[in-house]
Design a protein around this motif. Structure first.
Motif, mmCIF file in Angstrom:
data_model
loop_
_atom_site.group_PDB
_atom_site.id
_atom_site.type_symbol
_atom_site.label_atom_id
_atom_site.label_comp_id
_atom_site.label_asym_id
_atom_site.label_seq_id
_atom_site.Cartn_x
_atom_site.Cartn_y
_atom_site.Cartn_z
ATOM 1 N N ARG A 1 34.270 29.476 54.237
ATOM 2 C CA ARG A 1 32.961 29.733 53.643
ATOM 3 C C ARG A 1 32.732 31.229 53.408
ATOM 4 N NH1 ARG A 1 28.318 26.930 53.094
ATOM 5 N NH2 ARG A 1 29.073 25.159 54.307
ATOM 6 N N SER A 2 33.222 32.058 54.330
ATOM 7 C CA SER A 2 32.963 33.494 54.220
ATOM 8 C C SER A 2 33.974 34.237 53.347
ATOM 9 C CB SER A 2 32.962 34.132 55.617
ATOM 10 O OG SER A 2 34.233 34.026 56.223
ATOM 11 N N SER A 3 35.130 33.614 53.068
ATOM 12 C CA SER A 3 36.183 34.349 52.371
ATOM 13 C C SER A 3 36.484 33.849 50.963
ATOM 14 C CB SER A 3 37.484 34.300 53.193
ATOM 15 O OG SER A 3 37.975 32.968 53.292
ATOM 16 N N PHE A 4 35.899 32.731 50.556
ATOM 17 C CA PHE A 4 36.261 32.159 49.253
ATOM 18 C C PHE A 4 35.889 33.092 48.109
ATOM 19 C CE2 PHE A 4 35.434 29.881 45.363
ATOM 20 C CZ PHE A 4 36.583 29.116 45.220
ATOM 21 N N ALA A 5 36.790 33.210 47.146
ATOM 22 C CA ALA A 5 36.544 33.964 45.920
ATOM 23 C C ALA A 5 37.387 33.354 44.810
ATOM 24 C CB ALA A 5 36.908 35.437 46.108
ATOM 25 N N PRO A 6 36.968 33.494 43.550
ATOM 26 C CA PRO A 6 37.813 33.010 42.450
ATOM 27 C C PRO A 6 39.174 33.701 42.481
ATOM 28 C CG PRO A 6 35.602 33.532 41.673
ATOM 29 C CD PRO A 6 35.692 34.042 43.072
ATOM 30 N N VAL A 7 40.179 33.029 41.968
ATOM 31 C CA VAL A 7 41.536 33.555 42.003
ATOM 32 C C VAL A 7 41.606 34.924 41.309
ATOM 33 C CG1 VAL A 7 42.109 32.194 39.930
ATOM 34 C CG2 VAL A 7 43.927 33.149 41.354
ATOM 35 N N GLY A 8 42.181 35.889 42.003
ATOM 36 C CA GLY A 8 42.370 37.216 41.434
ATOM 37 C C GLY A 8 41.144 38.097 41.456
ATOM 38 N N ALA A 9 40.036 37.623 42.023
ATOM 39 C CA ALA A 9 38.783 38.396 42.019
ATOM 40 C C ALA A 9 38.561 38.997 43.395
ATOM 41 C CB ALA A 9 37.612 37.500 41.623
ATOM 42 N N ASN A 10 39.021 40.228 43.569
ATOM 43 C CA ASN A 10 38.976 40.870 44.881
ATOM 44 C C ASN A 10 37.885 41.925 45.013
ATOM 45 O OD1 ASN A 10 41.380 39.467 45.833
ATOM 46 N ND2 ASN A 10 42.492 40.727 44.357
ATOM 47 N N ASP A 11 37.165 42.239 43.921
ATOM 48 C CA ASP A 11 36.059 43.183 43.977
ATOM 49 C C ASP A 11 35.062 42.823 42.877
ATOM 50 O OD1 ASP A 11 37.081 44.270 41.523
ATOM 51 O OD2 ASP A 11 38.376 45.644 42.638
ATOM 52 N N GLU A 12 33.998 43.589 42.789
ATOM 53 C CA GLU A 12 32.935 43.257 41.835
ATOM 54 C C GLU A 12 33.438 43.287 40.391
ATOM 55 O OE1 GLU A 12 29.245 42.691 42.882
ATOM 56 O OE2 GLU A 12 30.784 41.982 44.262
ATOM 57 N N GLN A 13 34.266 44.278 40.069
ATOM 58 C CA GLN A 13 34.776 44.378 38.703
ATOM 59 C C GLN A 13 35.644 43.179 38.345
ATOM 60 O OE1 GLN A 13 36.555 48.133 37.547
ATOM 61 N NE2 GLN A 13 37.951 47.132 36.141
ATOM 62 N N GLN A 14 36.520 42.789 39.253
ATOM 63 C CA GLN A 14 37.381 41.652 38.978
ATOM 64 C C GLN A 14 36.596 40.350 38.939
ATOM 65 O OE1 GLN A 14 40.508 41.925 41.908
ATOM 66 N NE2 GLN A 14 41.619 43.512 40.774
ATOM 67 N N LYS A 15 35.532 40.251 39.722
ATOM 68 C CA LYS A 15 34.670 39.067 39.635
ATOM 69 C C LYS A 15 34.025 38.989 38.250
ATOM 70 C CE LYS A 15 33.567 38.827 44.584
ATOM 71 N NZ LYS A 15 32.498 38.979 45.606
ATOM 72 N N ALA A 16 33.575 40.130 37.735
ATOM 73 C CA ALA A 16 33.005 40.146 36.388
ATOM 74 C C ALA A 16 34.073 39.804 35.351
ATOM 75 C CB ALA A 16 32.400 41.518 36.096
ATOM 76 N N ASP A 17 35.289 40.303 35.554
ATOM 77 C CA ASP A 17 36.395 39.956 34.660
ATOM 78 C C ASP A 17 36.618 38.448 34.646
ATOM 79 O OD1 ASP A 17 36.823 42.641 34.117
ATOM 80 O OD2 ASP A 17 38.462 42.846 35.567
ATOM 81 N N PHE A 18 36.563 37.844 35.841
ATOM 82 C CA PHE A 18 36.741 36.396 35.921
ATOM 83 C C PHE A 18 35.592 35.687 35.201
ATOM 84 C CE2 PHE A 18 36.555 32.172 37.786
ATOM 85 C CZ PHE A 18 37.886 31.797 37.810
ATOM 86 N N GLY A 19 34.385 36.213 35.325
ATOM 87 C CA GLY A 19 33.258 35.638 34.602
ATOM 88 C C GLY A 19 33.465 35.679 33.104
ATOM 89 N N GLU A 20 34.093 36.750 32.611
ATOM 90 C CA GLU A 20 34.407 36.853 31.181
ATOM 91 C C GLU A 20 35.428 35.794 30.778
ATOM 92 O OE1 GLU A 20 32.830 38.591 29.139
ATOM 93 O OE2 GLU A 20 32.049 40.400 30.103
ATOM 94 N N VAL A 21 36.394 35.552 31.648
ATOM 95 C CA VAL A 21 37.375 34.499 31.382
ATOM 96 C C VAL A 21 36.674 33.146 31.300
ATOM 97 C CG1 VAL A 21 39.347 33.241 32.348
ATOM 98 C CG2 VAL A 21 39.317 35.752 32.393
ATOM 99 N N MET A 22 35.765 32.894 32.236
ATOM 100 C CA MET A 22 35.022 31.641 32.218
ATOM 101 C C MET A 22 34.244 31.477 30.919
ATOM 102 S SD MET A 22 33.633 31.624 36.176
ATOM 103 C CE MET A 22 32.793 30.031 36.051
ATOM 104 N N ALA A 23 33.645 32.562 30.450
ATOM 105 C CA ALA A 23 32.874 32.499 29.211
ATOM 106 C C ALA A 23 33.783 32.230 28.018
ATOM 107 C CB ALA A 23 32.108 33.806 29.013
ATOM 108 N N ALA A 24 34.941 32.900 27.964
ATOM 109 C CA ALA A 24 35.863 32.725 26.844
ATOM 110 C C ALA A 24 36.397 31.305 26.764
ATOM 111 C CB ALA A 24 37.020 33.715 26.962
ATOM 112 N N LEU A 25 36.565 30.672 27.923
ATOM 113 C CA LEU A 25 37.107 29.315 27.959
ATOM 114 C C LEU A 25 36.020 28.243 27.967
ATOM 115 C CD1 LEU A 25 40.000 29.841 30.556
ATOM 116 C CD2 LEU A 25 40.164 29.801 28.051
ATOM 117 N N GLY A 26 34.760 28.661 27.998
ATOM 118 C CA GLY A 26 33.652 27.709 27.980
ATOM 119 C C GLY A 26 33.312 27.126 29.337
#
Length: 286
Positions: free
Chosen positions: A211-236
Motif C-alpha cells: 500500500r505504501s510503495s505502489f507506483a506506476p511502472v517506471g514512475a519513481n518521482d513526480e516528473q516520471q509520474k507526470a510522464d506516465f500520465g501523458e502516456v495514459m492520455a496518449a493511449l486513452g
C-alpha cells in the motif's frame, strides 16, 4: 521458504519454454519503415520514449533484485537473468531506435543506480521470513508491470495501425507484446504459490508495504509520474482509470485484499494512476 516441488517444476518448465520459444527479438526482423514520421512522433513519440526507458532500465532492476533478494530460488534467478532481462532490454533497444529514427533524442535510462531502500531491504532479507515478504512484493510488482505492459502495447498497436504504420505495428509492437504474457504468467504462478505459504504476520506486512510503495511502472518521482500520465492520455487510458487499475490489480486483489468484501480494487492502485493523470494535466496547463 522453499516452494512445493510441483510448483517448482511448473516454473522450471515455464522458464525453459520461454527461453526456447521466445528468444530476444532478432533485430534483422524489425522493419523501421515509417510512412508519416512527424505524425507518429506527435501521437506516440513520448510513449515510445517512456516505454524505451522502462525497458532499458531492466538492467538496473536486475541489480536491485540481486541486492534485495540475497538468496532467491534458482528458477527465479534463471528467469530474470536468462529470459526477462535479455528480452526486455532488446525491447528497449528497438523502441529507442525507432524514436531516434523519428528525430527524437535517445531515452535517458538509469541502468546502474540502486537506491538506499533496496539496500535496506537486502540487509533485512538475510532473514528468511523477511526475504519471503520481499519476494512477494517482487512478484506483485512484476504482475502489475507486465499486465500494464500488455494493455499498453495493445493500445499502442491499435493506435499505430490507425495511423497506417503497418510495418511498425507488425514488426515492432506486436512481437514485443507477444513476449510480455509469459512474464506475467511466471510472476502469477510464483505469487500464488508463495501466498499459500506466508504466515498471517507476513501477509499483513506485505499488505502494508504494498500500500505504501505502489507506483506506476517506471514512475519513481513526480516528473516520471507526470510522464506516465501523458502516456495514459496518449493511449486513452485516462478516460477510464478505474478499469485499467482493476485489470492490472486483479491478481493482487485476489491474494491480498479479497477479504475486504465489496472492494472492487485496491484503493492505493487507482489513487496512484489518478495522481499520474492529475500531474500530467497540471504540467500541460503550467
Amino acid at each position: 521458504m522453499s516452494r512445493p516441488r510441483t510448483i517448482e517444476l511448473r516454473l522450471e518448465e515455464h522458464v525453459d519454454r520461454l527461453g526456447a520459444e521466445h528468444p530476444p527479438i532478432d533485430l534483422d526482423s524489425v522493419d523501421f519503415d515509417v510512412r508519416s514520421p512527424q505524425l507518429l512522433d506527435e501521437r506516440f513519440g513520448h510513449v515510445l520514449d517512456y516505454m524505451a526507458r522502462v525497458e532499458l532500465e531492466v538492467d538496473r532492476n536486475v541489480l536491485e533484485l540481486t541486492t534485495m533478494l540475497p538468496d532467491p530460488p534458482d528458477v527465479d534467478r534463471r528467469f530474470y537473468a536468462e529470459v526477462w532481462q535479455p528480452q526486455e532490454v532488446r525491447h528497449g533497444q528497438i523502441l529507442d531506435e525507432l524514436q531516434v529514427r523519428l528525430g527524437r533524442e535517445p531515452a535517458v535510462a538509469d541502468t546502474a543506480h540502486v537506491s538506499v531502500k533496496f539496500r535496506v531491504l537486502g540487509a533485512l532479507a538475510h532473514l528468511s521470513p523477511v526475504q519471503d515478504v520481499v519476494r512477494m512484493l517482487y512478484y506483485l510488482t512484476g504482475i502489475a508491470t507486465e499486465r500494464s505492459a500488455v494493455l499498453a502495447y495493445t493500445l499502442l498497436h491499435d493506435g499505430v495501425l490507425d495511423l497506417g504504420e503497418t510495418a511498425i505495428a507488425r514488426t515492432v509492437v506486436a512481437p514485443i507484446r507477444r513476449q510480455e504474457p509469459g512474464h506475467f504468467a511466471f510472476y502469477t504462478m510464483s505469487a500464488r504459490g508463495l501466498a499459500e505459504q506466508l504466515s498471517a504476520w507476513q501477509t499483513w506486512l506485505v499488505r502494508r508495504m504494498r500500500r505504501s510503495s505502489f507506483a506506476p511502472v517506471g514512475a519513481n518521482d513526480e516528473q516520471q509520474k507526470a510522464d506516465f500520465g501523458e502516456v495514459m492520455a496518449a493511449l486513452g487510458i485516462d478516460r477510464d482509470v478505474e478499469s485499467f487499475a482493476t485489470q492490472i490489480s486483479r491478481v493482487e486483489r485476489e491474494l491480498l485484499w479479497a477479504r475486504d468484501r465489496g472492494l472492487r480494487l485496491p484503493d492505493h492502485v487507482v489513487a496512484a494512476f489518478r495522481e499520474a493523470v492529475e500531474l500530467a494535466h497540471e504540467r500541460r496547463h503550467d
